[in-house]
Design a protein around this motif. Structure first.
Motif, short mmCIF file in Angstrom:
data_model
loop_
_atom_site.label_atom_id
_atom_site.label_comp_id
_atom_site.label_asym_id
_atom_site.label_seq_id
_atom_site.Cartn_x
_atom_site.Cartn_y
_atom_site.Cartn_z
N VAL A 63 0.86 -1.17 0.00
CA VAL A 63 0.00 0.00 0.00
C VAL A 63 0.90 1.23 0.00
CG1 VAL A 63 -1.88 1.21 1.17
CG2 VAL A 63 -1.69 -1.30 1.36
N TYR A 64 0.84 2.02 -1.07
CA TYR A 64 1.80 3.13 -1.19
C TYR A 64 1.22 4.22 -2.09
CZ TYR A 64 3.10 1.33 -5.88
OH TYR A 64 3.09 0.92 -7.19
N SER A 65 1.92 5.35 -2.16
CA SER A 65 1.48 6.48 -2.98
C SER A 65 1.91 6.27 -4.43
CB SER A 65 2.05 7.80 -2.45
OG SER A 65 1.49 8.12 -1.19
N LYS A 66 1.12 5.48 -5.14
CA LYS A 66 1.39 5.30 -6.57
C LYS A 66 1.08 6.59 -7.31
CE LYS A 66 0.68 1.75 -10.11
NZ LYS A 66 0.02 0.46 -10.40
N THR A 67 0.15 7.36 -6.76
CA THR A 67 -0.15 8.71 -7.23
C THR A 67 -0.23 9.61 -6.00
OG1 THR A 67 -2.54 8.31 -7.13
CG2 THR A 67 -1.45 7.88 -9.23
N GLY A 68 -0.35 10.93 -6.23
CA GLY A 68 -0.45 11.85 -5.10
C GLY A 68 0.84 12.62 -4.89
N LYS A 90 -6.27 3.40 4.95
CA LYS A 90 -6.88 2.56 5.98
C LYS A 90 -7.81 1.52 5.37
CE LYS A 90 -9.53 3.09 10.28
NZ LYS A 90 -10.14 4.08 11.21
N SER A 91 -8.68 1.95 4.45
CA SER A 91 -9.64 1.02 3.85
C SER A 91 -8.95 0.03 2.91
CB SER A 91 -10.73 1.79 3.11
OG SER A 91 -10.20 2.48 1.99
N LEU A 92 -7.91 0.48 2.21
CA LEU A 92 -7.19 -0.42 1.31
C LEU A 92 -6.46 -1.51 2.08
CD1 LEU A 92 -5.67 2.09 -1.29
CD2 LEU A 92 -7.53 0.46 -1.68
N LEU A 93 -5.92 -1.16 3.23
CA LEU A 93 -5.23 -2.18 4.02
C LEU A 93 -6.23 -3.20 4.56
CD1 LEU A 93 -2.56 -3.20 5.19
CD2 LEU A 93 -3.00 -1.78 7.21
N ALA A 94 -7.39 -2.74 5.00
CA ALA A 94 -8.43 -3.65 5.47
C ALA A 94 -8.87 -4.59 4.34
CB ALA A 94 -9.62 -2.87 6.00
N ALA A 105 0.21 6.17 7.33
CA ALA A 105 0.67 5.08 8.21
C ALA A 105 -0.07 5.11 9.54
CB ALA A 105 2.18 5.19 8.44
N LEU A 106 -0.21 6.28 10.12
CA LEU A 106 -0.89 6.39 11.42
C LEU A 106 -2.33 5.92 11.34
CD1 LEU A 106 0.64 9.79 12.56
CD2 LEU A 106 1.10 7.54 13.54
N ALA A 107 -2.98 6.14 10.19
CA ALA A 107 -4.36 5.66 10.00
C ALA A 107 -4.39 4.14 9.84
CB ALA A 107 -4.97 6.34 8.78
N MET A 108 -3.32 3.56 9.32
CA MET A 108 -3.28 2.13 9.03
C MET A 108 -2.91 1.26 10.23
SD MET A 108 -1.55 2.40 5.23
CE MET A 108 -0.93 0.72 5.20
N LEU A 109 -2.22 1.83 11.21
CA LEU A 109 -1.74 1.02 12.33
C LEU A 109 -2.83 0.22 13.04
CD1 LEU A 109 0.90 3.41 14.02
CD2 LEU A 109 1.18 1.89 12.06
N PRO A 110 -3.99 0.82 13.35
CA PRO A 110 -5.03 0.05 14.04
C PRO A 110 -5.60 -1.08 13.19
CG PRO A 110 -5.44 2.43 14.22
CD PRO A 110 -4.37 2.24 13.19
N VAL A 111 -5.52 -0.95 11.86
CA VAL A 111 -6.03 -2.00 10.97
C VAL A 111 -5.18 -3.26 11.11
CG1 VAL A 111 -6.59 -2.61 8.59
CG2 VAL A 111 -6.90 -0.25 9.37
N ASP A 131 -2.74 4.36 -2.27
CA ASP A 131 -3.45 5.12 -1.24
C ASP A 131 -3.56 6.61 -1.58
OD1 ASP A 131 -1.08 6.52 -0.35
OD2 ASP A 131 -0.52 4.77 0.81
N GLN A 132 -2.88 7.05 -2.65
CA GLN A 132 -2.94 8.44 -3.13
C GLN A 132 -2.50 9.46 -2.07
OE1 GLN A 132 -6.78 9.31 -5.02
NE2 GLN A 132 -7.01 7.13 -5.46
N GLY A 133 -1.86 8.97 -1.00
CA GLY A 133 -1.46 9.86 0.08
C GLY A 133 -2.59 10.27 1.00
N LYS A 134 -3.73 9.53 0.93
CA LYS A 134 -4.92 9.87 1.71
C LYS A 134 -5.11 8.87 2.86
CE LYS A 134 -7.16 11.71 -2.44
NZ LYS A 134 -8.26 11.53 -3.42
#
Length: 398
Positions: A36-41, A88-92, A112-118, A80-83
């Protein structure tokens, strides 16, 4: 150089798309890795380098087979477009629908901070590369988080080596986001001798630095001794434009850490500038870096960049762990294996610290040299700052 791995690297430097599986149920005999990374953004350049490095690293680490213990490595790309919310939703989705065994990424600290709880919710490992904020392995950390990327403290401690001296006054210029604020906090904690006169935070998308620079100049211009603006900036915008405001008239210097090569074109205007960097292809001397540099030149006719090395390092960590478990992707087994684990990277040996899963690694104190053969300011090595020399704080609540 490991010729077998180098040949395999070159052979497998095909487009990432051909090595990316469609969303489908996992097949037995597969190890599924979500990236999960900023392929765009805003951080697209960083994200694409990480992806290139990840694929090259997986190839190198497996001797070109893209398998571990007979299991095929399948990489699933997510943009994730840097969003933060999207990441968060893509990791889930990756953990649930795509049946990813492990995930790598993201590019931006806020994501990253949004993804940690996932990762904690799904009880799956998230290997953070290259997001930098200290809080990722600090107060927001959980046991499913490992990081091969450097953290803000490692950046700050190594940069302080270059500028933290008696009689020096420093102002900081940073983005007003998790990366910038964690970076400045860590830098302030690392500075013991110099005086800190001002902190300037600007929006991440800033293109006109005039007002912020003027505030910094007003704080520094009447200070005695050496005066330095320490810049911590990522992505778009060129904060080095502040040099056009006649900083030399006030005896003010600029200092910063390493960056991607296009951004370091601006460093040519600052010969002799000191700082510290995570990676520059010409600095580390080891077989892994030699293989990466040679393969990257062969495939792209350019040297590997800052974040290419990071993606490569994350792949080395994954394959080292998976080989140790015999290809078993059981999360608890992987955690037990990876805590305290050392692995080879283009930077040399890294080790995951048991307490917070941060990779302990070397940083490089540099001085900028202008060489007409290069389009960027060349960071010449002053000294390798080894992991044991850096008292990197443990900032989690474990």
């Amino acid at each position: 150089m490991h010729r077998r791995n180098l040949v395999a690297l070159a052979a497998l430097a095909v487009s990432a798309a051909t090595l990316t599986a469609p969303a489908a149920f996992a097949q037995s005999g597969e190890i599924r890795i979500a990236h999960v990374y900023s392929k765009t953004g805003p951080l697209e350049a960083y994200g694409k380098q990480t992806q290139t490095g990840l694929m090259m690293g997986l190839s190198y680490a497996t001797g070109g087979s893209m398998t571990v213990n007979g299991k095929k490595l399948v990489v699933i790309e997510k943009d994730d477009q840097g969003k933060p919310d999207l990441g968060k939703s893509l990791l889930a989705t990756a953990y649930s629908d795509d049946k990813a065994d492990i995930a790598v990424g993201p590019t931006a600290s806020g994501v990253a901070l949004a993804m940690l709880p996932v990762a904690e919710e799904y009880k799956k490992i998230l290997l953070v590369e290259p997001a930098v904020a200290d809080s990722i392995t600090g107060d927001k950390w959980n046991k499913y988080i490992f990081r091969t990327g450097r953290n803000s403290s490692q950046d700050a401690i190594s940069n302080a080596v270059a500028v933290d001296k008696e009689g020096v006054t420093i102002a900081t210029l940073a983005q007003d986001n998790a990366f910038g604020r964690d970076g400045v906090k860590a830098f302030k904690d690392s500075v013991k001798k110099a005086k800190l006169a001002h902190e300037e935070y600007l929006p991440a998308a800033t293109t006109d630095f005039t007002a912020g620079a003027q505030r910094i100049i007003d704080k520094l211009k009447d200070q005695p001794g050496r005066k330095i603006i320490w810049v911590v900036w990522a992505g778009a915008g060129n904060p080095f434009k502040i040099a056009d405001m006649d900083l030399k008239r006030y005896g003010i210097e600029i200092s910063t850490g390493g960056n991607i090569l296009p951004a370091m074109a601006a460093y040519k205007n600052f010969p002799g500038m000191e700082g510290a960097t995570y990676y520059y292809f010409g600095i580390p001397k080891n077989p892994v870096n030699e293989a990466l540099v040679a393969a990257h030149y062969k495939e792209y006719k350019t040297p590997p960049d800052f974040f290419t090395a990071g993606g490569f390092s994350s792949a080395m960590a994954l394959v080292t762990a998976l080989k140790a478990t015999g290809g078993d992707t059981n999360t608890n087994k992987l955690i037990k294996t990876m805590e305290g684990m050392s692995f080879d990277t283009p930077k040399g040996k890294m080790t995951f610290r048991k307490e917070d899963h941060q990779a302990m690694q070397s940083m490089y104190h540099f001085k900028i040299k202008v060489d007409p053969a290069f389009a960027w300011g060349v960071p010449e090595l002053v000294r390798e700052i080894k992991p044991e020399e850096m008292n990197v704080p443990i900032r989690n609540q474990r």
